[in-house]
Design a protein around this motif. Sequence first.
Motif, PDB file in Angstrom:
ATOM      1  N   GLN A   1       0.882  -0.817   0.040  1.00  0.00           N
ATOM      2  CA  GLN A   1      -0.089  -0.291   0.511  1.00  0.00           C
ATOM      3  C   GLN A   1       0.810   0.504   0.128  1.00  0.00           C
ATOM      4  OE1 GLN A   1      -3.594  -0.365   2.410  1.00  0.00           O
ATOM      5  NE2 GLN A   1      -3.598  -2.447   2.414  1.00  0.00           N
ATOM      6  N   CYS A   2       1.225   2.667   1.106  1.00  0.00           N
ATOM      7  CA  CYS A   2       1.845   2.532   1.028  1.00  0.00           C
ATOM      8  C   CYS A   2       3.594   2.648   0.240  1.00  0.00           C
ATOM      9  CB  CYS A   2       1.891   3.730   2.640  1.00  0.00           C
ATOM     10  SG  CYS A   2       3.737   2.650   3.509  1.00  0.00           S
ATOM     11  N   GLY A   3       3.955   0.836   0.203  1.00  0.00           N
ATOM     12  CA  GLY A   3       4.817   0.237   0.114  1.00  0.00           C
ATOM     13  C   GLY A   3       6.443   0.629   1.344  1.00  0.00           C
ATOM     14  N   TYR A   4       5.710   0.924   2.162  1.00  0.00           N
ATOM     15  CA  TYR A   4       7.273   1.417   2.467  1.00  0.00           C
ATOM     16  C   TYR A   4       8.232  -0.012   3.870  1.00  0.00           C
ATOM     17  CZ  TYR A   4      10.762   4.814   4.827  1.00  0.00           C
ATOM     18  OH  TYR A   4      11.944   5.174   4.521  1.00  0.00           O
ATOM     19  N   CYS A   5       6.945  -0.419   3.854  1.00  0.00           N
ATOM     20  CA  CYS A   5       7.726  -2.281   4.165  1.00  0.00           C
ATOM     21  C   CYS A   5       7.961  -3.121   3.600  1.00  0.00           C
ATOM     22  CB  CYS A   5       6.884  -2.472   5.589  1.00  0.00           C
ATOM     23  SG  CYS A   5       5.032  -2.791   4.877  1.00  0.00           S
ATOM     24  N   THR A   6       6.959  -2.882   2.508  1.00  0.00           N
ATOM     25  CA  THR A   6       7.340  -3.990   1.440  1.00  0.00           C
ATOM     26  C   THR A   6       8.442  -4.607   0.980  1.00  0.00           C
ATOM     27  OG1 THR A   6       5.444  -2.759   0.529  1.00  0.00           O
ATOM     28  CG2 THR A   6       6.514  -4.408  -0.885  1.00  0.00           C
TER      29      THR A   6
ATOM     30  N   CYS B   1       3.777  -3.486  10.000  1.00  0.00           N
ATOM     31  CA  CYS B   1       3.354  -3.014   8.253  1.00  0.00           C
ATOM     32  C   CYS B   1       1.963  -2.084   9.043  1.00  0.00           C
ATOM     33  CB  CYS B   1       2.446  -4.224   7.651  1.00  0.00           C
ATOM     34  SG  CYS B   1       1.360  -3.107   6.159  1.00  0.00           S
ATOM     35  N   ARG B   2       2.105  -1.301   8.850  1.00  0.00           N
ATOM     36  CA  ARG B   2       0.920  -0.407   9.356  1.00  0.00           C
ATOM     37  C   ARG B   2      -0.309   0.432   8.524  1.00  0.00           C
ATOM     38  NH1 ARG B   2       3.316   6.110   9.589  1.00  0.00           N
ATOM     39  NH2 ARG B   2       3.430   5.788   7.534  1.00  0.00           N
ATOM     40  N   CYS B   3       0.046  -0.242   7.382  1.00  0.00           N
ATOM     41  CA  CYS B   3      -1.253  -0.650   6.258  1.00  0.00           C
ATOM     42  C   CYS B   3      -1.939  -1.475   6.175  1.00  0.00           C
ATOM     43  CB  CYS B   3      -0.189   0.467   5.256  1.00  0.00           C
ATOM     44  SG  CYS B   3       0.414   1.888   4.910  1.00  0.00           S
ATOM     45  N   THR B   4      -1.707  -2.981   6.283  1.00  0.00           N
ATOM     46  CA  THR B   4      -2.503  -3.999   5.174  1.00  0.00           C
ATOM     47  C   THR B   4      -3.052  -4.938   6.170  1.00  0.00           C
ATOM     48  OG1 THR B   4      -0.288  -5.383   5.292  1.00  0.00           O
ATOM     49  CG2 THR B   4      -0.238  -3.789   3.671  1.00  0.00           C
TER      50      THR B   4
HETATM   51  S1  FES Z   1       2.111  -0.977   2.952  1.00  0.00           S
HETATM   52 FE1  FES Z   1       2.190   0.547   4.373  1.00  0.00          FE
HETATM   53  S2  FES Z   1       3.311   0.410   6.350  1.00  0.00           S
HETATM   54 FE2  FES Z   1       2.881  -1.487   5.074  1.00  0.00          FE
END
Ligand code: FES
Length: 157
Positions: free
Chosen positions: A99-104, A135-138
């Motif tokens: 999603q935001c991709g930071y953890c990806t 991951c804070r998004c998924t």
């Molecule tokens: S996709 Fe946003 S922190 Fe994991």
Amino acid sequence: MNWHLECTVNGEPVRREVPAACTLLDFLRDHLGLTGTKGACLEGECGSCTVLLDGQPVCSCLVLAAQVQGREVRTVEGLAREAGLSVLQEKFIETGAAQCGYCTPGLLVAGQALLDEDPRPDSRELRTGLEGNLCRCTGYTSVVEAVRLASGKKELE
Ligand code: FES
Ligand code: FES
């Protein structure tokens, strides 16, 4: 003081002068331009900086570049195949696991390490293998689903 570092990164031999206090994370990003690996907490807590060192996942923010002397590093950039994305990368896209991709990048590397070790992990192994990556998004469901699909399993037992 500088350190003359020789190692292998994504299959390519690398030689660089690096400050003795340079972390592997900074070496990859600032010296090699491999910015796929992300730094977030810089304390070994979030896993966003995960790379493979001799095939084992490590937090590159906690490893000194000098510690990889003579060793093999694989980053998220090294997961793709010549033909394109890896199966795991494709499944991340398919399930919306990025999603935001930071953890990806860290999750992809940790997920690939898990599949390299056990191509058909069960539910517990899968969740344990990814537990160091935040991951804070998924909510993790799509991430677990992506790794399951990449393993070729119809469902998790
Ligand atoms: S996709 Fe946003 S922190 Fe994991
Ligand atoms: S940046 Fe390395 S574990 Fe968070």
